[in-house]
Design an enzyme around this catalytic site. Structure first.
Site, PDB file in Angstrom:
ATOM      1  N   ASP A  60       9.091-109.443 -29.182  1.00  0.00           N
ATOM      2  CA  ASP A  60       9.321-108.100 -29.721  1.00  0.00           C
ATOM      3  C   ASP A  60       8.288-107.089 -29.240  1.00  0.00           C
ATOM      4  O   ASP A  60       8.365-105.911 -29.598  1.00  0.00           O
ATOM      5  CB  ASP A  60       9.297-108.134 -31.259  1.00  0.00           C
ATOM      6  CG  ASP A  60      10.436-108.954 -31.841  1.00  0.00           C
ATOM      7  OD1 ASP A  60      11.544-108.892 -31.283  1.00  0.00           O
ATOM      8  OD2 ASP A  60      10.212-109.656 -32.844  1.00  0.00           O
ATOM      9  N   ASP A  74      -8.524 -71.690 -48.046  1.00  0.00           N
ATOM     10  CA  ASP A  74      -8.376 -73.021 -47.461  1.00  0.00           C
ATOM     11  C   ASP A  74      -8.863 -74.108 -48.417  1.00  0.00           C
ATOM     12  O   ASP A  74      -8.265 -75.192 -48.507  1.00  0.00           O
ATOM     13  CB  ASP A  74      -9.145 -73.106 -46.144  1.00  0.00           C
ATOM     14  CG  ASP A  74      -8.506 -72.248 -45.060  1.00  0.00           C
ATOM     15  OD1 ASP A  74      -7.293 -72.010 -45.155  1.00  0.00           O
ATOM     16  OD2 ASP A  74      -9.222 -71.829 -44.135  1.00  0.00           O
ATOM     17  N   ASP A 133      15.583-107.099 -36.367  1.00  0.00           N
ATOM     18  CA  ASP A 133      16.210-108.351 -35.978  1.00  0.00           C
ATOM     19  C   ASP A 133      17.048-108.831 -37.154  1.00  0.00           C
ATOM     20  O   ASP A 133      16.843-108.410 -38.299  1.00  0.00           O
ATOM     21  CB  ASP A 133      15.142-109.384 -35.610  1.00  0.00           C
ATOM     22  CG  ASP A 133      15.742-110.608 -34.943  1.00  0.00           C
ATOM     23  OD1 ASP A 133      16.944-110.580 -34.613  1.00  0.00           O
ATOM     24  OD2 ASP A 133      15.012-111.593 -34.770  1.00  0.00           O
TER      25      ASP A 133
END
Length: 905
Positions: free
Chosen positions: A645, A738, A331
């Protein structure tokens, strides 16, 4: 244009229909309040006065929801298959990975919700309520938590209070309220009539009131403004990317496992005894730690942002989506500009600069404020008073008599002032040189001459009416115009020209006020709007929005990061365009609400992609523009703070709300900012890109390495009379790899990684995976040659154990090399890896070298290797590292696996 609440009725059905007495009867209440027992019964029936969805999900529910992650589902499926084959080691490890991932994600989101819950302390926590301890006892006024209000309660309001529920006003005294949270309008609104409605989310500016609660919780207008499809949200960039990667890997796994079984059966005559190995190969292709790495990277980024209280990420994937945003919708008011205007110019009817026009406008503003007893000066009046004071103005010799302020349906304000001294028919010089004979003895003939009041003690001086307001409203009340110090009658051509001048000022981005004067006779009768006629136009005052202090710098930074800012506002197109130009943002041709309504979805998507300013937007226009931008391929963020909004917040990929936004907007947002400041948002964007870069680095490394290993396993399985690697060895190797890659969450991508939107792109990742996977497979095949020369794998069980040990060691060493060379950002030669990453890769290499030599080696089917192997392996690793660096540099110049988020054609 702002959202307007329905004032005809509250959603509960009794708030706005009928007289106040009828409403009291319908709610079985009265001015003395409800008995406590009745209030407790209603609380049980209606529920607490909280917003729908306000309470966060409990931790166990978050944990269960984390199981729906695509990769987590894949791991669970593999774990079940492993358990069915009695491969309990694989099944247990997979169970641990899934549990750790879900715990991290649920804990991170729970922590974010707790931080967001702390923001609710900014709302009113108690309300002043009138209740009776028992049916026949006198009422008692006391403070109650707002959650305990029920329909029928009598609430007392005072200045500074937040309206805790929808109220039907029973009594008011000078009540004015701010409704910006509901409508987006910054000016206070008078609520002076008993029987009027006052909605939850408003705040009392001045006066006092007693109101009857007519709706609470989900029945309030504020809660009713929530989008009805809030439970169904389109998947964002993170969800789309992860789903795409997951399903591609699922297809690969479904292909690889049967391929291993068929190839082993056809070439080597093996049967179902190969099935555990096939499952291990499928597990080896899967990035098992992806849920853990993703959650760790995003949670760490969110925690760093929340540490200073500047940004709270309420949904962890939203941090990735922030990094992918390439269009940000905002805005104008409060984001690019401040909530108050500043003086720009004052011109006469001919368009020439005239400070006298400003001074008369300031006189009207001053006495309107004092005499009308406004709760606070209007933002426009404050700007006029400040500008006049800076120019040395003052009101010496001027005394206010009466005033009529602006109000609903009234866009002008006027003040009647008494000017001391001077001859009738002339206006005095308040400041030398600033007010040159505006009406020098030439009052229009149809204006009544000044008749001073008669009698002893009558005030001396003359009375001047000063009117200011919307240009068209003032012009229609003017019969004369001041021209070079003399008043002449306005003709039809003059009137059209004056209106055009006002329109031109508005089109240049100014808020335009017209200022007019008239001399009035002293009179004992009250001043009324009927006196605001037969005026002489003095000129126009132009005001512009004050720019937010950090807006220009923030827009430049966002542009440098590849984020396009679009302005969605209810203001005049010229006003929004001027603010953009002043901030260095090219507004182009603004698109108005009328044009948005006329465009179809496909046309609007094309228009939205090339438009910067969208003016005169209502809530539905904002949401439609956001959806159109997403349809055009943009990853869209929306920054909003009001009920108007909400629809756009839900439609965006990332909904962003400042901390002082209305509560339901914060609940709908994915990210909460400490203030409506684009600077804080830039830091969040950078954090999102850093996290996404680390996740992309993990995927690049693990997918390419895993693919290379799978290709090598398939080749070795066809060439060797034994399994190239035992299932337990595959599992241990994957666990070590990992675990080392968890350190990637602590990597620091290079500066260039923050200069553009980033997103996980499945196609680019799999192109990278294929190229580097083949390179990795080549290194593995070269290792087979080294092993054939040094350990002779065909020499019984000892040769097989040595082969397994040699390939295990080579795999971990190459994977350590891959982590260092393929991590996020620039090449390792350009910057030093952070300490966690160096420690992790060193531990991985040491494990690969020492594990076959340790007591665990024989238990895993591995044995010690001859010295010649290590010498030849050093040569293979050197060549592999060189080829990896060259290929990495070439791939980076062509196409990065994480790049600007645009839909592939």
């Amino acid at each position: 244009m702002a959202w307007e609440p329905d004032r005809s009725a509250a959603r509960g059905g009794t708030g706005g229909t009928g007289t106040t007495l009828e409403v009291l009867r319908a709610l079985e209440s009265g001015p003395r309040g409800l008995p406590e027992a009745e209030a407790d019964e209603r609380l049980a029936r209606h529920g607490e006065n909280v917003f729908p969805g306000r309470r966060p999900d409990p931790w166990p529910r978050r944990f269960a929801r984390s199981l729906r992650d695509p990769f987590t589902a894949v791991l669970l499926s593999l774990g079940l298959v492993s358990a069915g084959l009695a491969a309990w080691g694989t099944a247990c490890v997979i169970a641990v990975l899934v549990t750790v991932s879900c715990v991290l994600r649920a804990t991170g989101e729970h922590r974010a919700d707790r931080s967001a819950a702390a923001l609710r302390e900014l709302l009113a926590t108690t309300a002043t309520v009138r209740r009776r301890p028992a049916e026949r006892e006198e009422p008692v006024t006391r403070e109650l938590p707002v959650e305990q209000l029920v329909p029928g309660d009598v609430v007392l309001l005072a200045p500074g209070d937040l309206v805790p529920a929808d109220l039907r006003l029973l009594r008011t005294t000078g009540l004015t309220v701010h409704e910006a949270a509901l409508t987006g309008e910054s000016a206070p609104v008078a609520r002076g009539a008993a029987g009027d409605l006052c909605f939850q989310g408003s705040s009392v500016v001045s006066g006092s009131a007693t109101g009857l609660v007519v709706a609470t919780g989900a029945d309030t207008v504020l809660s009713g403004a929530l989008p009805q499809d809030r439970g169904r949200r389109l998947p964002g960039p993170f969800d789309r990317s992860v789903n795409g990667i997951a399903w591609t890997l699922v297809r690969c796994m479904l292909l690889v496992a049967p391929l291993v079984l068929v190839a082993s059966a056809l070439v080597r005559g093996r049967g179902m005894e190969t099935l555990p190995f096939a499952v291990a190969v499928a597990v080896g292709l899967t990035p098992e730690m992806l849920p853990v790495v993703v959650t760790t990277a995003l949670a760490r980024g969110a925690a760093l942002l929340a540490r200073g209280g500047e940004v709270i990420v309420r949904r962890l994937p939203a941090l990735h989506d922030l990094g992918a945003v390439d269009v940000l919708c905002v805005d104008k008011t409060g984001t690019l500009t401040r909530d108050r205007p500043v003086f720009a110019c004052a011109v006469d009817a001919e368009g020439r600069e005239d400070p006298a026009v400003l001074h008369w406008a300031a006189v009207a503003a001053l006495w309107t404020l004092h005499l009308a007893e406004l709760p606070a000066p209007d933002a426009l009046d404050e700007a006029l008073l400040d500008a006049d004071e800076e120019r040395g103005g003052g009101a010496d010799g001027v005394e206010g008599v009466a005033a009529l302020p602006c109000g609903p349906g009234r866009r002008i304000a006027s003040a009647l002032v008494r000017v001391a001294g001077g001859e009738p028919g002339t206006l005095p010089d308040f400041r030398p040189g600033s007010l040159p004979d505006l009406l020098p003895g030439s009052l229009p003939g149809n204006v009544r001459p000044l008749r001073p009041a008669t009698g002893a003690g009558a005030p001396a001086g003359r009375y001047v009416l000063v009117v200011k307001g919307a240009a068209e409203d003032v012009l229609e009340r003017c019969t004369h115009v001041s021209e070079e110090g003399r008043a002449r009658v306005i003709g039809s051509a003059d009137r059209a020209g004056l209106a055009a001048r006002a329109d031109a000022l508005a089109a240049s981005g100014l808020r335009v006020l017209a200022v007019a004067l008239a001399e009035r006779p002293a009179s004992a009768s009250p001043y009324a709007p009927e006196d605001e006629q037969e005026l002489t136009l003095a000129g126009f005052v132009g005001l512009q929005d004050a720019l937010a202090p950090t807006a220009e710098e923030a827009l430049a930074v966002l542009a440098g990061r590849g984020v396009t800012v679009k302005v969605l506002t209810g203001d005049h197109p010229g006003t929004a365009a001027r603010a953009c130009r002043d901030l260095g943002l090219d507004p182009g041709e603004p698109l108005t609400a009328a044009r948005i309504d006329a465009a179809g979805d496909a046309e609007l998507a094309r228009l939205a992609a090339r438009t910067t300013v969208f003016a005169r937007c209502a809530p539905e226009h904002k949401a439609r523009v956001v959806r159109a931008l997403r349809a055009s391929g943009a990853t869209t963020g929306f920054l909003g703070d009001g009920v108007n909004d909400l629809a756009a917040l839900r439609a965006a990929d990332v909904g962003i709300c400042p901390r002082d936004g209305v509560a339901v907007a914060r609940e709908a947002a994915d990210v909460v900012l400490a203030s409506k400041d684009l600077t804080a948002l830039d830091r969040a964007v950078v954090a999102g890109r850093r996290s996404t870069g680390n996740i992309a680095a993990y995927l690049r490394i693990t997918l390419s390495s895993n693919l290379g290993n799978v290709i090598a396993m398939l080749a070795a399985g066809l060439l060797l009379p034994f399994l190239p690697m035992l299932p337990a060895q595959v599992l241990v190797q994957n666990l070590c790899f990992d675990a080392a890659q968890l350190a990637l969450a602590f990597d620091r991508p290079g500066a260039t990684a923050h200069l553009r939107p980033v997103v996980l792109r499945p196609r680019a990742l799999f192109r990278f995976m294929t190229g580097f996977g083949l390179l990795n497979a080549t290194a593995d095949l070269a290792t087979f040659g080294v092993l054939a020369l040094t350990v002779h794998p065909g020499d019984g069980a000892g040769g097989q154990a040595a082969f397994h040990a040699g390939w295990f060691t080579e795999n971990l060493l190459t994977q350590a090399l891959v982590i260092l060379l393929l991590r996020a950002g620039r090449d390792a030669a350009e910057r030093r890896a952070p300490l966690p990453l160096r420690l992790a890769t060193a531990a991985l290499a040491v494990t690969g070298l020492l594990l076959p030599l340790s007591p665990l080696g024989p238990a895993l089917g591995m044995t010690a290797l001859p010295p010649l192997y290590y010498g030849l392996m050093t040569v293979v690793l050197t060549l592999y590292g060189t080829a990896l660096a060259v290929a990495r540099r070439k791939a980076r110049t062509q196409q990065s696996p994480y790049a600007r988020m645009r839909k592939s054609p």
